[in-house]
Write an enzyme that holds these catalytic residues in place. Structure first.
Site, short mmCIF file in Angstrom:
data_model
loop_
_atom_site.label_atom_id
_atom_site.label_comp_id
_atom_site.label_asym_id
_atom_site.label_seq_id
_atom_site.Cartn_x
_atom_site.Cartn_y
_atom_site.Cartn_z
N ASP A 159 57.98 102.78 38.85
CA ASP A 159 58.43 101.88 39.92
C ASP A 159 58.34 102.58 41.28
OD1 ASP A 159 59.47 99.85 37.93
OD2 ASP A 159 60.68 101.58 37.39
N HIS A 187 65.48 99.87 35.30
CA HIS A 187 64.03 99.66 35.30
C HIS A 187 63.76 98.20 34.90
CE1 HIS A 187 59.81 99.99 34.43
NE2 HIS A 187 60.02 99.66 33.18
#
Ligand SMILES: NC(=O)c1ccc[n+]([C@@H]2O[C@H](COP(=O)([O-])OP(=O)(O)OC[C@H]3O[C@@H](n4cnc5c(N)ncnc54)[C@H](O)[C@@H]3O)[C@@H](O)[C@H]2O)c1
Ligand SMILES: *[C@@H]1O[C@H](CO)[C@@H](O)[C@H](O)[C@H]1NC(C)=O
Ligand SMILES: *[C@@H]1O[C@H](CO)[C@@H](O)[C@H](O)[C@H]1NC(C)=O
Ligand SMILES: CC(=O)N[C@H]1CO[C@H](CO)[C@@H](O)[C@@H]1O
Length: 335
Positions: A159, A187
């Site tokens: 990410d 996440h």
């Protein structure tokens, strides 16, 4: 070659591992002066395919790769390891409820947490990738009480890299010019990609990203949702989840943890929260900015959090709290 590392990769017959193992075995992660013994764990049903991966690794003829062990035996896999890269997890099958998926993963990570406790080196460093990564990581840490909580992390580097690349693309600069983005939280699509403290190199100067981008509507809108939903966009297009970029992010995470972050830079990792940083509740694995040196990581302290950020950071924390409380119920049940 004096140093030796024993590195376990689980889910080793899967698609992320297929992109990952070469880099670890080639010395791209732990350096060319270290020889690596790879232990590859997958479930019994996948042993034939795993055997094929072993044949290919042999055929790479890599000087740093000392030994390869393929197994479905958890005790064998976790014995004396220095690093555990826990990629294998129960995938969501069609019609499967979130609760059942969580239960199946709680079982896997409870077993692996106990194996870390009983068989791994006490200095083992653990990176959980298999989803739900944050909660799986917390389960493993909970089941390995004699290993420092600091030594359990989960992957949010993918990410982080996505956020960095979005800014670099927008500004038409190299990704290396963009520093100190942050991923906060889970996440998942509630993660908060934060560039309020990020900088971009313009000539010799590092300037704040918001001042250079000059488009707060984009930074607070499409930029955030693009990063949050990137995983889903890849699944929609490839019909498979991200593997090449996930493997690259795993290498970045491990390399920085092993060698330290570059001077003046931080990275994002899902780490254990003891309740003293940024208002994140205690006993969660939550992604935060960290700097790493030879003594391990330290959380980057004192960054100013505005109201808008606070709301986003709390939302992703609440999601994790809920998931943790559900998962802990499964832990107290006997299998
Ligand atoms: N955190 C992140 O950024 C991130 C990014 C991408 C994917 N993921 C997750 O990583 C995981 C792996 O992804 P993939 O694409 O390689 O999946 P995959 O299905 O190709 O491979 C997973 C492998 O894990 C194995 N496995 C299942 N249970 C196991 C167990 N108990 N012990 C050992 N091995 C086991 C399976 O047999 C399979 O070979 C998934 O959970 C995925 O959601 C996380
Ligand atoms: C947290 O993120 C993981 C990984 O994407 C996801 O599987 C999980 O569902 C999320 N948690 C909640 C409660 O939504
Ligand atoms: C929590 O961790 C921080 C470092 O991140 C440390 O300074 C602090 O003393 C710890 N607090 C507790 C209660 O353990
Ligand atoms: C964050 C981190 O790496 N913590 C520790 C993990 O375990 C070893 C051995 O106990 C420590 O040296 C690390 O600092």
């Amino acid at each position: 070659m004096t140093d030796q590392l024993k590195v376990l990769v689980t889910g080793a017959a899967g698609q992320i591992a297929y992109s990952l193992l070469y880099s670890i075995a080639n010395g791209d992660v732990f350096g060319k002066n270290v020889s690596v013994s790879l232990i590859l764990l997958d479930i019994e049903m996948m042993q034939e395919a795993l055997g094929g991966v072993v044949l290919e690794l042999q055929d790479c003829a890599l000087p740093n790769l000392k030994k390869i062990t393929a197994t479905c035996n958890v005790q064998e896999a976790f014995t004396d390891i220095d690093y555990a890269v826990l990629v294998g997890a129960m995938p969501r099958r069609q019609g499967m409820e979130r609760k059942d998926l969580l239960k199946a993963n709680a079982k896997i990570f409870k077993e692996q947490g106990k194996a870390l406790e009983n068989y791994a080196k006490k200095s083992v460093k653990v990176l959980v990738v298999g989803n739900p990564a944050n909660t799986n990581c917390l389960i493993a840490a909970t089941c390995a009480p004699s290993i420092s909580k600091e030594n359990f992390t989960c992957l949010t580097r993918l990410d982080h890299n996505r956020a960095k690349a979005q800014i670099a693309t927008r500004l038409e600069v190299a990704t290396s010019a963009v520093r100190n983005v942050i991923i906060w939280g889970n996440h998942s699509s509630t993660q908060y990609p934060d560039v309020r403290h990020a900088t971009v190199s313009v000539g010799d100067e590092a300037k704040p990203v918001p001042l250079v981008v000059k488009d707060d509507a984009w930074l607070n809108g499409d930029f955030i949702t693009t990063v949050q939903k990137r995983g889903a966009a890849i699944i929609a297009a490839r019909k498979l989840s991200s593997a090449m970029s996930a493997a690259k992010a795993i290498c970045d995470h491990l390399r920085d943890w092993h060698f330290g972050t570059p001077k003046g830079e931080w990275t994002s990792m899902g780490i254990y929260s003891n309740g003293s940083n940024y208002g994140v509740p205690e006993n969660l694995i939550y992604s935060m900015p960290v700097k790493i040196d030879e003594n391990g990581y330290t959380i980057v302290d004192g960054l100013e959090i505005d109201d808008r950020s606070r709301v986003r950071m709390d939302a992703t924390a609440n999601e994790l709290l809920e998931e943790r409380n559900e998962a802990m119920k499964f832990l107290s049940q006997s299998d």
